[in-house]
Design an enzyme around this catalytic site. Structure first.
Site, PDB file in Angstrom:
ATOM      1  N   GLY A  16       0.846  -1.202   0.000  1.00  0.00           N
ATOM      2  CA  GLY A  16       0.000   0.000   0.000  1.00  0.00           C
ATOM      3  C   GLY A  16       0.877   1.247   0.000  1.00  0.00           C
ATOM      4  CD  GLN A  49     -15.203   6.948  -0.697  1.00  0.00           C
ATOM      5  OE1 GLN A  49     -15.815   7.878  -0.206  1.00  0.00           O
ATOM      6  NE2 GLN A  49     -15.790   5.795  -0.994  1.00  0.00           N
ATOM      7  CD  GLU A 115     -11.643  14.470   4.062  1.00  0.00           C
ATOM      8  OE1 GLU A 115     -12.005  13.723   3.168  1.00  0.00           O
ATOM      9  OE2 GLU A 115     -10.643  14.239   4.764  1.00  0.00           O
ATOM     10  CG  HIS A 239     -16.007   7.312   7.879  1.00  0.00           C
ATOM     11  ND1 HIS A 239     -17.128   7.997   7.490  1.00  0.00           N
ATOM     12  CD2 HIS A 239     -14.964   7.918   7.248  1.00  0.00           C
ATOM     13  CE1 HIS A 239     -16.789   8.976   6.662  1.00  0.00           C
ATOM     14  NE2 HIS A 239     -15.472   8.952   6.499  1.00  0.00           N
ATOM     15  NE  ARG A 287     -13.221  10.512   9.500  1.00  0.00           N
ATOM     16  CZ  ARG A 287     -12.297  10.080   8.704  1.00  0.00           C
ATOM     17  NH1 ARG A 287     -11.542   9.070   9.075  1.00  0.00           N
ATOM     18  NH2 ARG A 287     -12.121  10.619   7.549  1.00  0.00           N
ATOM     19  CG  HIS A 348     -12.797   4.803   8.259  1.00  0.00           C
ATOM     20  ND1 HIS A 348     -13.007   4.408   6.953  1.00  0.00           N
ATOM     21  CD2 HIS A 348     -12.035   5.931   8.189  1.00  0.00           C
ATOM     22  CE1 HIS A 348     -12.398   5.259   6.131  1.00  0.00           C
ATOM     23  NE2 HIS A 348     -11.798   6.180   6.855  1.00  0.00           N
ATOM     24  NE  ARG A 383      -7.280   7.895   9.966  1.00  0.00           N
ATOM     25  CZ  ARG A 383      -7.872   8.178   8.801  1.00  0.00           C
ATOM     26  NH1 ARG A 383      -7.431   9.166   8.047  1.00  0.00           N
ATOM     27  NH2 ARG A 383      -8.899   7.474   8.388  1.00  0.00           N
TER      28      ARG A 383
HETATM   29  P1  FAD Z   1      -2.737  -0.737   3.161  1.00  0.00           P
HETATM   30  O1  FAD Z   1      -2.927   0.190   2.040  1.00  0.00           O
HETATM   31  O2  FAD Z   1      -3.956  -1.288   3.800  1.00  0.00           O
HETATM   32  O3  FAD Z   1      -1.842  -1.910   2.606  1.00  0.00           O
HETATM   33  C1  FAD Z   1      -1.567  -3.042   3.385  1.00  0.00           C
HETATM   34  C2  FAD Z   1      -0.756  -3.991   2.558  1.00  0.00           C
HETATM   35  O4  FAD Z   1      -0.314  -5.062   3.377  1.00  0.00           O
HETATM   36  C3  FAD Z   1      -1.545  -4.626   1.426  1.00  0.00           C
HETATM   37  O5  FAD Z   1      -0.701  -4.763   0.314  1.00  0.00           O
HETATM   38  C4  FAD Z   1      -1.895  -5.980   1.987  1.00  0.00           C
HETATM   39  O6  FAD Z   1      -2.151  -6.941   1.004  1.00  0.00           O
HETATM   40  C5  FAD Z   1      -0.623  -6.282   2.747  1.00  0.00           C
HETATM   41  N1  FAD Z   1      -0.754  -7.313   3.780  1.00  0.00           N
HETATM   42  C6  FAD Z   1      -1.590  -7.346   4.848  1.00  0.00           C
HETATM   43  N2  FAD Z   1      -1.390  -8.474   5.551  1.00  0.00           N
HETATM   44  C7  FAD Z   1      -0.408  -9.155   4.917  1.00  0.00           C
HETATM   45  C8  FAD Z   1       0.228 -10.384   5.120  1.00  0.00           C
HETATM   46  N3  FAD Z   1      -0.081 -11.196   6.142  1.00  0.00           N
HETATM   47  N4  FAD Z   1       1.185 -10.785   4.242  1.00  0.00           N
HETATM   48  C9  FAD Z   1       1.517 -10.012   3.183  1.00  0.00           C
HETATM   49  N5  FAD Z   1       0.963  -8.827   2.943  1.00  0.00           N
HETATM   50  C10 FAD Z   1       0.005  -8.411   3.801  1.00  0.00           C
HETATM   51  N6  FAD Z   1      -6.941   7.917   4.599  1.00  0.00           N
HETATM   52  C11 FAD Z   1      -6.664   9.169   4.175  1.00  0.00           C
HETATM   53  O7  FAD Z   1      -5.665   9.752   4.591  1.00  0.00           O
HETATM   54  N7  FAD Z   1      -7.483   9.779   3.280  1.00  0.00           N
HETATM   55  C12 FAD Z   1      -8.604   9.194   2.780  1.00  0.00           C
HETATM   56  O8  FAD Z   1      -9.308   9.776   1.969  1.00  0.00           O
HETATM   57  C13 FAD Z   1      -8.924   7.892   3.236  1.00  0.00           C
HETATM   58  N8  FAD Z   1     -10.049   7.269   2.803  1.00  0.00           N
HETATM   59  C14 FAD Z   1     -10.281   5.986   3.179  1.00  0.00           C
HETATM   60  C15 FAD Z   1     -11.380   5.301   2.652  1.00  0.00           C
HETATM   61  C16 FAD Z   1     -11.590   3.976   2.964  1.00  0.00           C
HETATM   62  C17 FAD Z   1     -12.788   3.250   2.398  1.00  0.00           C
HETATM   63  C18 FAD Z   1     -10.695   3.305   3.844  1.00  0.00           C
HETATM   64  C19 FAD Z   1     -10.907   1.869   4.203  1.00  0.00           C
HETATM   65  C20 FAD Z   1      -9.618   3.986   4.374  1.00  0.00           C
HETATM   66  C21 FAD Z   1      -9.396   5.314   4.052  1.00  0.00           C
HETATM   67  N9  FAD Z   1      -8.304   6.008   4.560  1.00  0.00           N
HETATM   68  C22 FAD Z   1      -8.037   7.273   4.142  1.00  0.00           C
HETATM   69  C23 FAD Z   1      -7.303   5.321   5.374  1.00  0.00           C
HETATM   70  C24 FAD Z   1      -6.117   4.925   4.483  1.00  0.00           C
HETATM   71  O9  FAD Z   1      -6.598   4.502   3.220  1.00  0.00           O
HETATM   72  C25 FAD Z   1      -5.294   3.822   5.087  1.00  0.00           C
HETATM   73  O10 FAD Z   1      -5.032   4.079   6.435  1.00  0.00           O
HETATM   74  C26 FAD Z   1      -3.968   3.681   4.349  1.00  0.00           C
HETATM   75  O11 FAD Z   1      -4.197   3.494   2.976  1.00  0.00           O
HETATM   76  C27 FAD Z   1      -3.164   2.532   4.915  1.00  0.00           C
HETATM   77  O12 FAD Z   1      -2.058   2.310   4.068  1.00  0.00           O
HETATM   78  P2  FAD Z   1      -1.007   1.191   4.453  1.00  0.00           P
HETATM   79  O13 FAD Z   1       0.042   1.247   3.424  1.00  0.00           O
HETATM   80  O14 FAD Z   1      -0.628   1.319   5.867  1.00  0.00           O
HETATM   81  O15 FAD Z   1      -1.852  -0.161   4.339  1.00  0.00           O
HETATM   82  C1  SIN Z   2     -13.204  10.005   3.788  1.00  0.00           C
HETATM   83  O1  SIN Z   2     -13.034  10.286   2.606  1.00  0.00           O
HETATM   84  O2  SIN Z   2     -14.172  10.340   4.469  1.00  0.00           O
HETATM   85  C2  SIN Z   2     -12.150   9.221   4.442  1.00  0.00           C
HETATM   86  C3  SIN Z   2     -11.050  10.104   4.779  1.00  0.00           C
HETATM   87  C4  SIN Z   2     -10.167   9.472   5.794  1.00  0.00           C
HETATM   88  O3  SIN Z   2     -10.415   8.347   6.237  1.00  0.00           O
HETATM   89  O4  SIN Z   2      -9.208  10.118   6.172  1.00  0.00           O
END
Ligand code: FAD
Ligand code: SIN
Length: 530
Positions: A16, A49, A115, A239, A287, A348, A383
């Site tokens: 991610g 989003q 937001e 959320h 939130r 969320h 957050r």
């Molecule tokens: P992730 O993007 O969740 O990636 C995790 C990675 O780890 C993935 O590749 C997964 O496959 C891998 N993984 C997990 N377990 C294992 C395992 N056992 N072995 C190997 N790989 C594994 N935040 C904002 O700042 N702005 C927004 O607008 C926003 N909107 C959101 C909307 C939604 C619907 C959601 C759910 C969240 C939103 N968030 C937002 C929060 C934000 O998207 C996440 O907190 C952020 O993307 C997390 O990124 P990350 O790289 O930590 O993890």
């Molecule tokens: C949203 O778009 O409402 C999500 C934003 C966030 O989780 O930070």
């Protein structure tokens, strides 16, 4: 079985925003292996989003963004971290633009939306599907990089430490990870000099969650089992506005809908209700406040949902700002330009996680962490919207820089014992996994949700104790599958959440308990030691 790839310098678990930012930074000098469960874009990043918070407007200041973050976090944030992250936000946005992320523009500048909890417009975005654009840009850059190997389809099971060395040392030094190859069903040992955990949150501990299927807290559980501290796991964010629909259970309706003027309305009275909960900030309160307000209206009036309504704005404005959500809802028979959207709160975001310092270092030598699986001090007790992707970019880069700076001090991994499958058989009762998974998510929703009591938490703790024996017994006897790995981690995280919640004898931010409604004078982290 050992990995067939040449040994990488650094292993990253997760593809991610956090994982790929770290990978791209490290790859300037080192060979990087990225392991990911499922496909490369299965994490939360692709689902984001609203956007990314950054001070980019002349009328805004770092001090404003810092204050908003601390207010949302109910004072539990670590100021040093908040300053560190927020001051690096403009650089993070520049880096994403350089990767080709097509952020919305207006009059020659980045368009900034608003937001909840933000005193200024400061959210850069790509329409209402920012995460997809960010994820695609990061994956393309990583795929094109000669120093990065991407291995999707790997479910990591446990970190490799001194306990797994062929000549047992028992130390907490991390040398990589055992991972299930989802295609072959074999467990591989991947080793490197340094490992970065970027495995996302634990949202799927809850029955209703906006998070993707794989958000089972694997990174947090793996680090905990290996001996790292975790912190503030009781701070689970709900959320306020997840779509209420009997078929589509986890579709988020972005907070930017309220940011651009959307109202929350009680469908029974037909009136806005936020004035009874936060008359000043109304729908744009943080939130935790809005989610509790909706929960209270739903319970008081016996409702299934409340309404989110932006139909008082011109239809063209709504379609232009929210094209993805508008199209998705139309497909479900809801026209948001003409009427309200039924919404409910849903889990969320995981504010707690593996404790890290400003360089992304965990307690364990050789192990770094970044993103939603961590507790960096940025979010505190709640957050602030759109601060999460930002945290991923800042700490992905910070961890990578620290590894690059200290590279000469990282030893090569010793010989490691292969995964032992000699005493396990294929599972003959997959139903056990399904049953336990559903049970955990249901009692976490009912007993460890938006409003808590000690009695409910103790009930959850009791259930967890019983399930532990069953799951560990199953794990000890049957060949691992992704479902089993996830169930074990989900249970581990549920346990960490409940234990943390039982320790906090106050209400603060996301942790609201009827038994301790007051907020203590002094803000303290809940740190669990393995
Ligand atoms: P992730 O993007 O969740 O990636 C995790 C990675 O780890 C993935 O590749 C997964 O496959 C891998 N993984 C997990 N377990 C294992 C395992 N056992 N072995 C190997 N790989 C594994 N935040 C904002 O700042 N702005 C927004 O607008 C926003 N909107 C959101 C909307 C939604 C619907 C959601 C759910 C969240 C939103 N968030 C937002 C929060 C934000 O998207 C996440 O907190 C952020 O993307 C997390 O990124 P990350 O790289 O930590 O993890
Ligand atoms: C949203 O778009 O409402 C999500 C934003 C966030 O989780 O930070």
């Amino acid at each position: 079985m050992a990995s067939k790839q040449p040994r990488p310098d650094v292993i990253i678990i997760g593809s991610g925003a956090a994982g790929l930012t770290a990978a791209l930074t490290l790859a300037t000098r080192l060979k990087v292996l990225v392991l990911a469960k499922g496909t490369l874009s299965d994490g939360s990043t692709a689902w984001a989003q609203g956007g990314i918070a950054a001070v980019l407007d002349a009328g805004d200041t770092f001090e404003n963004h810092i204050r908003d973050t601390m207010v949302a976090g109910a004072g539990l944030n670590r100021l040093e971290t908040v300053e560190y992250v927020i001051e690096r936000a403009p650089h993070a946005i520049e880096r994403l633009i350089a990767l080709g992320v097509p952020f919305n523009q207006q009059a020659g500048a980045l368009h900034l939306t608003r937001e909840g909890g933000h005193s200024h417009r400061r959210i850069v975005h790509v329409d209402d599907a920012t995460g997809r654009a960010v994820q695609d840009a990061l994956v393309s850059a990583a795929q094109a990089h000669p120093n990065i190997t991407l291995l999707p389809g790997r479910s990591c099971i446990d970190l490799i430490t001194g306990r797994h060395e062929a000549r047992y040392s028992g130390s907490g030094r991390v040398w990589g990870v055992y991972a299930l190859n989802e295609a072959t069903g074999k467990v591989e040992a991947h080793t490197a000099r340094a490992t970065v955990l970027a495995a996302g949150g634990a949202g799927r501990c809850y029955l209703f969650s906006t998070s993707p299927r794989g958000a089972t807290g694997d990174g947090i559980a793996m680090a905990w089992r290996a001996g790292a501290r975790v912190s503030n796991m009781e701070m689970m964010q709900f959320h306020p506005t997840c779509l209420y629909n009997l078929e589509v259970k986890n579709f988020l309706v972005t907070e930017a809908v309220r940011g651009e003027g959307g109202w929350l309305i009680n469908p029974r009275t037909g009136k806005r209700f936020m004035e009874f909960y936060d008359a000043e900030r109304m729908e744009l309160a943080p939130r935790d406040v809005v989610a509790r307000a909706i929960d209270s209206e739903i319970k008081r009036f016996g409702l299934d949902y409340v309404h989110l309504d932006i139909s008082h704005k011109p239809a063209g404005f709504v379609r232009e700002h929210f094209p993805m959500i508008h199209a998705k809802l139309l497909g479900l028979g809801i026209d948001m330009t003409a009427g309200p959207i039924p919404v409910v709160p849903a889990q969320h975001y995981t504010c707690g996680g593996v404790l890290i310092d400003l360089a992304g270092r965990t307690d364990l030598p050789g192990l770094y962490a970044a993103g939603e699986c961590t507790e960096s001090g940025l979010h505190g007790a709640n957050r602030l919207a759109s601060n999460s992707l930002l945290e991923c970019f800042v700490f992905g880069e910070a961890a990578a820089h620290d590894i690059l700076e200290r590279w000469s001090s990282f030893d090569a991994p010793p010989a490691i014992r292969p995964w032992d499958e000699s005493r396990v058989a294929d599972s003959d009762e997959e139903v056990v996994i399904k049953q336990n998974w559903t049970e955990i998510r249901r009692f976490m929703w009912n007993y460890v949700g938006i409003v808590r009591t000690t009695k409910r938490l103790e009930r959850a703790a009791h259930r967890i104790k019983l399930l532990y024996d069953e799951v560990e017994d199953y794990y000890g006897h049957f060949r691992v599958t992704t479902d089993l790995i996830e169930l074990r981690n989900l249970l581990q995280c549920a346990d960490l959440i409940v234990r943390s919640a039982l320790r906090r004898h106050e209400s603060r931010g996301l942790h609201y308990t009827l038994d301790y409604p007051a907020t203590s004078k002094q803000a303290r982290d809940t740190v669990l030691f393995p």
